[in-house]
Scaffold this active site. Structure first.
Site, PDB file in Angstrom:
ATOM      1  CB  CYS A 195      -0.907   0.011   1.220  1.00  0.00           C
ATOM      2  SG  CYS A 195      -2.133  -1.303   1.174  1.00  0.00           S
ATOM      3  CB  CYS A 368      13.879   6.863  -5.436  1.00  0.00           C
ATOM      4  SG  CYS A 368      14.598   6.068  -4.018  1.00  0.00           S
TER       5      CYS A 368
END
Ligand code: ZN
Length: 411
Positions: A195, A368
């Protein structure tokens, strides 16, 4: 063991007790007492567990154990609706306990603020009748399934990510099948989605959690029996058209290493860590750059970002949706998702189509979200594209926000 209901319980549960045709012809009071006398243990107090726990507690399950060592964070609240903004920073199992007892004070809630491990799983599961897996890691799924088989417990297992979810009942009344019957081998680590990385629609995972509650009621109230139970898998999809598909699954595999005819998995092997779920399920190896190839967010700001004379290409390798939500808000940063970069196979010509100014001598800094994918990208840029002056930012964009500029939104 309780053999009666109070008047308050009659009025609390009356509307479900008068429902016809779901009790296998059992007396309605006896049917309700099955719930009152049952004990369930829920692994995880997140998006699946939130509605699942609510309905099971509301329905009058007598005792509920909750295993979760996380604390409530703002990013949980769009789906984990038993928690609330005022509970931020509180242990999820404590927050869930308060919610449940506010809803139904008859439920005894036991909190287990730990992570489920080889060491503690048997002890935690032992007092409960049914285990509910509401987590999202393959490692926990195998561990919970193996322990449930060895203790003879039914496991109601659900998962959900993005807009989809799955639901099944494992080791029903110890007749199987178990998780290993369906998945003898774990999925490759880079195909497992979570998730936090892939996102989730709260209402979609919530719906799967509610279906998990319905299946658990059928198990606890003996609507399913050894005679009528058929192994199945429910697959829910939320977008575009909502759909629910039910697959009949094979029964227990005779050669299953967990629940088969000659099982190899034993309590001793689990508790001694001879069975190592972490190495069995594997994890993507991010350890591919050395310390000389990395810089801290502060070094990035000082040496690359704030120095206008220094020519530097900043590449953010997060997926596009992540990048669009929050970024440095400048065209000088190029968003090239890791998958796109990898698909260029080291062809600097293709890279130039996105970043015309780049060449083998460029100073490149890679970001990132958390500093994992950027390490893979750094390796790729150095080894395949031949750009030797590439640096990875330790901890990624979120570390930059934490350490340098907290005014940028985190998601
Ligand atoms: Zn099995």
């Amino acid at each position: 063991m309780s053999d009666s209901l109070t008047n308050e319980e009659f009025s609390r549960y009356g509307r479900q007790m008068i429902v016809q045709g779901i009790s296998n012809n059992r007396d309605p009071i006896e049917h309700q007492l099955l719930l009152k006398n049952s004990k369930i243990c829920v692994i995880g107090a997140g998006g699946l567990a939130a509605p699942c726990l609510s309905y099971l507690a509301g329905a009058g399950v007598g005792e509920i154990g909750i295993i979760d060592d996380d604390v409530v964070e703002t990013s949980n609240l769009h789906r984990q609706i038993i928690h609330s903004t005022s509970k931020k920073g509180e242990l999820k199992c404590d927050s869930a306990k308060k919610f449940i007892n506010d809803l139904n004070p008859h439920v005894q809630v036991n909190t287990h603020p730990v992570r489920l491990t080889n060491d503690n799983a048997f002890e935690i599961f032992a007092p409960y009748d049914v285990i509910l897996d509401c987590t999202d890691t393959p490692m926990t799924r195998y561990l919970a399934s193996d322990v449930a088989v060895l203790l003879g417990k039914t496991l109601v297992s659900a998962s959900g990510v993005n807009t989809e979810g799955q639901l099944t009942i494992l080791n029903f009344e110890n007749i199987g099948p178990c998780y290993r019957c369906f998945h003898p081998k774990p999925p490759p680590p880079n195909t497992v989605s979570s998730c936090s990385m892939n996102g989730v629609i709260g209402a979609c995972i919530g719906l799967v959690g509610i279906m998990q509650a319905v299946e658990t009621l059928k198990v606890l109230q003996k609507v399913y029996t050894k005679d009528n139970f058929e192994p199945f898998m429910l697959q829910y999809s939320g977008y575009m058209d909502q759909s629910l598909r039910r697959f009949r699954m094979r029964k227990r595999r005779h050669d299953c290493v967990s629940c088969g005819d000659s099982p190899e998995i034993t309590r001793e092997k689990i508790e001694s860590y001879e069975i190592n779920y972490m190495s069995f399920c594997g994890s993507r190896d991010y350890d591919v750059v050395d310390s000389m190839e990395r810089i801290t967010p502060a070094e990035f700001k000082e040496k690359y970002w704030s120095a206008p004379a220094k020519e530097c290409v900043v590449i953010d390798v997060r997926p596009q949706a992540h990048y669009k939500i929050s970024n440095f808000n400048t065209d000088t940063v190029k968003n090239i998702p890791l998958a796109t970069l990898t698909s260029m196979k080291g062809d600097i010509g293709k890279l130039k189509e996105v970043v015309p100014e780049i060449n083998e001598d460029s100073n490149v800094v890679v970001f990132c979200r958390y500093g994992n994918d950027s390490r893979l990208a750094t390796r790729e840029l150095k080894d395949k594209f031949g750009i030797q002056n590439t640096k990875d930012v330790i901890g990624g964009f979120f570390a930059y926000i934490d350490q340098v500029d907290p005014s940028i939104p985190k998601y």
